[in-house]
Design a protein around this motif. Sequence first.
Motif, mmCIF file in Angstrom:
data_model
loop_
_atom_site.group_PDB
_atom_site.id
_atom_site.type_symbol
_atom_site.label_atom_id
_atom_site.label_comp_id
_atom_site.label_asym_id
_atom_site.label_seq_id
_atom_site.Cartn_x
_atom_site.Cartn_y
_atom_site.Cartn_z
ATOM 1 N N LEU A 152 0.832 -1.206 0.000
ATOM 2 C CA LEU A 152 0.000 0.000 0.000
ATOM 3 C C LEU A 152 0.869 1.260 0.000
ATOM 4 C CD1 LEU A 152 -2.764 -1.110 2.537
ATOM 5 C CD2 LEU A 152 -3.011 -0.856 0.056
ATOM 6 N N ASN A 153 1.956 1.241 0.766
ATOM 7 C CA ASN A 153 2.864 2.391 0.798
ATOM 8 C C ASN A 153 3.489 2.625 -0.575
ATOM 9 O OD1 ASN A 153 2.316 2.686 3.503
ATOM 10 N ND2 ASN A 153 4.287 1.895 4.224
ATOM 11 N N ARG A 154 3.878 1.547 -1.236
ATOM 12 C CA ARG A 154 4.484 1.685 -2.565
ATOM 13 C C ARG A 154 3.461 2.161 -3.592
ATOM 14 N NH1 ARG A 154 8.155 -3.862 -2.326
ATOM 15 N NH2 ARG A 154 9.882 -2.964 -1.115
ATOM 16 N N SER A 155 2.226 1.697 -3.450
ATOM 17 C CA SER A 155 1.164 2.163 -4.345
ATOM 18 C C SER A 155 0.930 3.663 -4.153
ATOM 19 C CB SER A 155 -0.121 1.378 -4.077
ATOM 20 O OG SER A 155 -1.196 1.894 -4.841
ATOM 21 N N THR A 156 0.899 4.087 -2.878
ATOM 22 C CA THR A 156 0.733 5.515 -2.579
ATOM 23 C C THR A 156 1.902 6.314 -3.146
ATOM 24 O OG1 THR A 156 -0.464 4.953 -0.547
ATOM 25 C CG2 THR A 156 0.437 7.175 -0.718
ATOM 26 N N LYS A 157 3.100 5.793 -2.987
ATOM 27 C CA LYS A 157 4.295 6.460 -3.528
ATOM 28 C C LYS A 157 4.183 6.587 -5.049
ATOM 29 C CE LYS A 157 9.276 5.528 -4.018
ATOM 30 N NZ LYS A 157 9.271 5.011 -5.371
ATOM 31 N N TYR A 158 3.705 5.540 -5.710
ATOM 32 C CA TYR A 158 3.567 5.569 -7.171
ATOM 33 C C TYR A 158 2.600 6.671 -7.605
ATOM 34 C CZ TYR A 158 1.745 4.262 -11.748
ATOM 35 O OH TYR A 158 1.309 4.301 -13.045
ATOM 36 N N HIS A 159 1.443 6.770 -6.934
ATOM 37 C CA HIS A 159 0.453 7.779 -7.315
ATOM 38 C C HIS A 159 0.955 9.191 -7.020
ATOM 39 C CE1 HIS A 159 -2.307 4.260 -7.287
ATOM 40 N NE2 HIS A 159 -2.902 4.933 -8.247
ATOM 41 N N LEU A 160 1.687 9.365 -5.912
ATOM 42 C CA LEU A 160 2.239 10.681 -5.613
ATOM 43 C C LEU A 160 3.281 11.074 -6.658
ATOM 44 C CD1 LEU A 160 2.674 10.565 -1.724
ATOM 45 C CD2 LEU A 160 1.063 11.976 -3.007
ATOM 46 N N GLU A 161 4.136 10.139 -7.032
ATOM 47 C CA GLU A 161 5.160 10.435 -8.031
ATOM 48 C C GLU A 161 4.528 10.745 -9.391
ATOM 49 O OE1 GLU A 161 8.956 7.815 -6.380
ATOM 50 O OE2 GLU A 161 7.523 6.900 -7.758
ATOM 51 N N ARG A 162 3.479 10.013 -9.737
ATOM 52 C CA ARG A 162 2.804 10.290 -11.003
ATOM 53 C C ARG A 162 2.143 11.665 -10.973
ATOM 54 N NH1 ARG A 162 -2.032 6.488 -13.052
ATOM 55 N NH2 ARG A 162 -3.061 7.630 -11.366
ATOM 56 N N ASP A 163 1.523 11.992 -9.828
ATOM 57 C CA ASP A 163 0.886 13.305 -9.676
ATOM 58 C C ASP A 163 1.932 14.421 -9.730
ATOM 59 O OD1 ASP A 163 -1.219 14.975 -9.434
ATOM 60 O OD2 ASP A 163 -1.983 14.162 -7.568
ATOM 61 N N LEU A 164 3.075 14.190 -9.092
ATOM 62 C CA LEU A 164 4.143 15.191 -9.124
ATOM 63 C C LEU A 164 4.683 15.377 -10.542
ATOM 64 C CD1 LEU A 164 6.247 14.529 -5.898
ATOM 65 C CD2 LEU A 164 5.217 16.695 -6.604
ATOM 66 N N LYS A 165 4.741 14.289 -11.299
ATOM 67 C CA LYS A 165 5.185 14.390 -12.684
ATOM 68 C C LYS A 165 4.226 15.269 -13.483
ATOM 69 C CE LYS A 165 6.184 11.584 -16.765
ATOM 70 N NZ LYS A 165 6.172 10.217 -17.354
ATOM 71 N N GLU A 166 2.925 15.082 -13.262
ATOM 72 C CA GLU A 166 1.930 15.908 -13.953
ATOM 73 C C GLU A 166 2.033 17.364 -13.507
ATOM 74 O OE1 GLU A 166 -1.792 14.062 -13.182
ATOM 75 O OE2 GLU A 166 -1.429 12.350 -14.493
ATOM 76 N N ILE A 167 2.292 17.573 -12.196
ATOM 77 C CA ILE A 167 2.462 18.934 -11.700
ATOM 78 C C ILE A 167 3.689 19.591 -12.344
ATOM 79 C CG2 ILE A 167 3.117 20.257 -9.628
ATOM 80 C CD1 ILE A 167 1.295 18.440 -8.024
ATOM 81 N N PHE A 168 4.763 18.825 -12.464
ATOM 82 C CA PHE A 168 5.972 19.347 -13.098
ATOM 83 C C PHE A 168 5.699 19.715 -14.553
ATOM 84 C CE2 PHE A 168 9.939 18.598 -15.474
ATOM 85 C CZ PHE A 168 10.763 19.532 -14.845
ATOM 86 N N GLU A 169 4.944 18.868 -15.240
ATOM 87 C CA GLU A 169 4.598 19.178 -16.638
ATOM 88 C C GLU A 169 3.740 20.435 -16.716
ATOM 89 O OE1 GLU A 169 2.719 15.631 -17.915
ATOM 90 O OE2 GLU A 169 4.593 14.516 -18.245
ATOM 91 N N ALA A 170 2.803 20.571 -15.751
ATOM 92 C CA ALA A 170 1.962 21.773 -15.731
ATOM 93 C C ALA A 170 2.793 23.015 -15.453
ATOM 94 C CB ALA A 170 0.872 21.616 -14.678
ATOM 95 N N GLN A 171 3.801 22.892 -14.568
ATOM 96 C CA GLN A 171 4.674 24.027 -14.285
ATOM 97 C C GLN A 171 5.460 24.432 -15.519
ATOM 98 O OE1 GLN A 171 6.926 22.608 -10.869
ATOM 99 N NE2 GLN A 171 6.001 24.199 -9.602
#
Length: 393
Positions: A152-171
């Motif tokens: 579950l922790n790794r799944s949460t980490k995966y979704h956070l990293e994917r979200d951060l990647k999208e945020i970086f692209e938006a920036q």
Amino acid sequence: MDHRLQEATGPDPANMDVMLNLSEEFRAKCKTLMEETSKACKRLQDEDSRHLNQRVRDIQFLQKEMELKLGEIILEADVLVALQSRVMKALEVCKESLRVNILCQEDRKKHTSSERQQDEVNKELLKEKKVTEDVASLLERVAEQVSEQIRLNRSTKYHLERDLKEIFEAQNIDNPCALMTVHSNLTQEKPKDNCTEPPSVTVTPKQWENISDLNIAKAVQQKTNSMSLRTLVESVLQQTAADVQKQFQATTVAFQLYIHQVKFSKDQMEEKLSKILSEITAQQLIRQDLQASITENEHFLSLAQARWSQRHQSPGKKQFQDPAQVQLRTEIQQLTAHIKKLREEMAQSEKQEIVLFSSQQKLQESIDIKANSLYTDEVLCKQHRESIIIFNF
């Protein structure tokens, strides 16, 4: 005709004034339109900049929140993985303890029938086996829970990293847009596609933030769950280690007490055996003395009998019961009785030696049995149990 008249007289001043007035009005209208357009553009650009800057600040704030939660969940995942390693090592120690316990029980089954009994050592070994099996079963369930939480922790980490990647692209899109000016835009190549139409599939900024907020909330929840699980696992490891160590120590004490008792019994038997061996030797010596005494008495008896026979050969008138003859008869009778008694004592000594020899064999067998039991418990089982790592989960 009017045309010819007009050509003759020249341009009409009134018409010229009207034309000039119309031209002036048109210019004034154009100036007003340009001023209004400029103000509108400036207002729109200011509004765009305000929204873009706010968007950039929102993204930056969201990025910091996500990076913070990502760092926390990564750290928590690493700590939980380390804890999982401890649980697995504890499980291996329990399995090794069970293997050693079974080895000790199997070795003790090799005791002779007289020693094969449900003593305190066997009872404690059975208790130790039960406690260790219960602890191993509990640790297996704990290991499964830890593995699931790590997933579950790794799944949460995966979704956070994917979200951060999208945020970086938006920036990368919004930051340059916020820095654009009219002059900087003139040097850039104009996009060929018509960008006025919105994409067919899109989400609102609020929906996008809600997705990120949901990921952050999940990260907070999984971190809380993980910390609670770690606290529980630490408690389980501490308690199970104490339980196993306590029972292991109880079994060790039972072994030590049993070994002491067997040694004491063996020492007593060896002391008795030494006395019996000494007594057997004494019986053999006393028989030698009895045999010597019998031989000596037989010599005296032969002498007395020879004298008796010799005196019987005297002439008839010389044969009479004088004191010497009476004494010879008495001596023969007494020596015969002595020899008989000595032979009876010699026979009794032989019987006594047989009894002693039988006791010697039984004692020797018992001593061998005790020695075998000591070797099993003091050497084999001790070696098995010393191979177990100290129970410090």
